[in-house]
Design a protein around this motif. Structure first.
Motif, PDB file in Angstrom:
ATOM      1  N   ASN A   3       0.891  -0.898   0.433  1.00  0.00           N
ATOM      2  CA  ASN A   3      -0.138   0.176  -0.669  1.00  0.00           C
ATOM      3  C   ASN A   3       0.927   1.328  -0.217  1.00  0.00           C
ATOM      4  O   ASN A   3       0.678   2.245  -1.012  1.00  0.00           O
ATOM      5  CB  ASN A   3      -1.014   0.138   1.353  1.00  0.00           C
ATOM      6  N   PHE A   6       2.605   1.867  -3.147  1.00  0.00           N
ATOM      7  CA  PHE A   6       1.104   2.249  -4.586  1.00  0.00           C
ATOM      8  C   PHE A   6       1.071   4.093  -3.972  1.00  0.00           C
ATOM      9  O   PHE A   6       0.389   4.284  -5.327  1.00  0.00           O
ATOM     10  CB  PHE A   6      -0.129   1.592  -4.262  1.00  0.00           C
ATOM     11  N   TYR A  39      -6.815   0.391  -2.458  1.00  0.00           N
ATOM     12  CA  TYR A  39      -6.040  -0.855  -3.890  1.00  0.00           C
ATOM     13  C   TYR A  39      -6.237  -1.814  -3.522  1.00  0.00           C
ATOM     14  O   TYR A  39      -6.456  -2.151  -1.895  1.00  0.00           O
ATOM     15  CB  TYR A  39      -4.557  -0.323  -3.111  1.00  0.00           C
ATOM     16  N   LEU A  67      -1.644   1.638 -12.679  1.00  0.00           N
ATOM     17  CA  LEU A  67      -0.976   0.902 -11.451  1.00  0.00           C
ATOM     18  C   LEU A  67      -2.043   0.258 -10.531  1.00  0.00           C
ATOM     19  O   LEU A  67      -1.430  -0.454 -10.055  1.00  0.00           O
ATOM     20  CB  LEU A  67      -0.592   2.101 -10.461  1.00  0.00           C
TER      21      LEU A  67
END
Length: 116
Positions: A3, A6, A39, A67
């Motif tokens: 995370n 990201f 995410y 992404l």
């Protein structure tokens, strides 16, 4: 990808696109863009915001979506990825933007080091 990675990736994209947009699209109308980050189905409680023209906003949303769909647990740089997720034209466009903005942001950081 984690995370934290990201969040870092999306934040970097926003910064690079903003630098490019501010320098290259001077006459274009710009608006504030904000994306709440999720995410793998999890709310990351983080918002990335930037100011972009319409063309750069579309590219930002495209790269964000790419992404989200990245299947690599340890994300390689896009240049070294064995399975590129960007369309070829978009990949070339982002490569130019990353090169330009990376140099520009690096030079700004160096200039700031020498300010007294």
């Amino acid at each position: 990808m984690t995370n934290e990675k990201f969040i870092e990736q999306v934040s970097t994209l926003a910064k690079f696109l903003k630098t490019h947009c501010n320098d290259k699209h001077l006459d274009e109308a710009k608006k504030e863009i904000g994306i709440d980050l999720f995410y793998k189905g999890e709310n990351l409680n983080f918002m990335v915001s930037t100011t972009l023209c319409k063309e750069c906003e579309e590219l930002f949303r495209y790269t964000h979506q790419r992404l989200l769909e990245c299947s690599h647990e340890i994300k390689p740089s896009c240049r070294k990825c064995p399975h590129p997720c960007y369309e070829r034209d978009r990949w070339k466009q982002m490569a130019k933007i990353m090169r330009y903005s990376g140099m520009n942001l690096g030079l700004i950081r160096i200039k700031n080091l020498f300010r007294i």
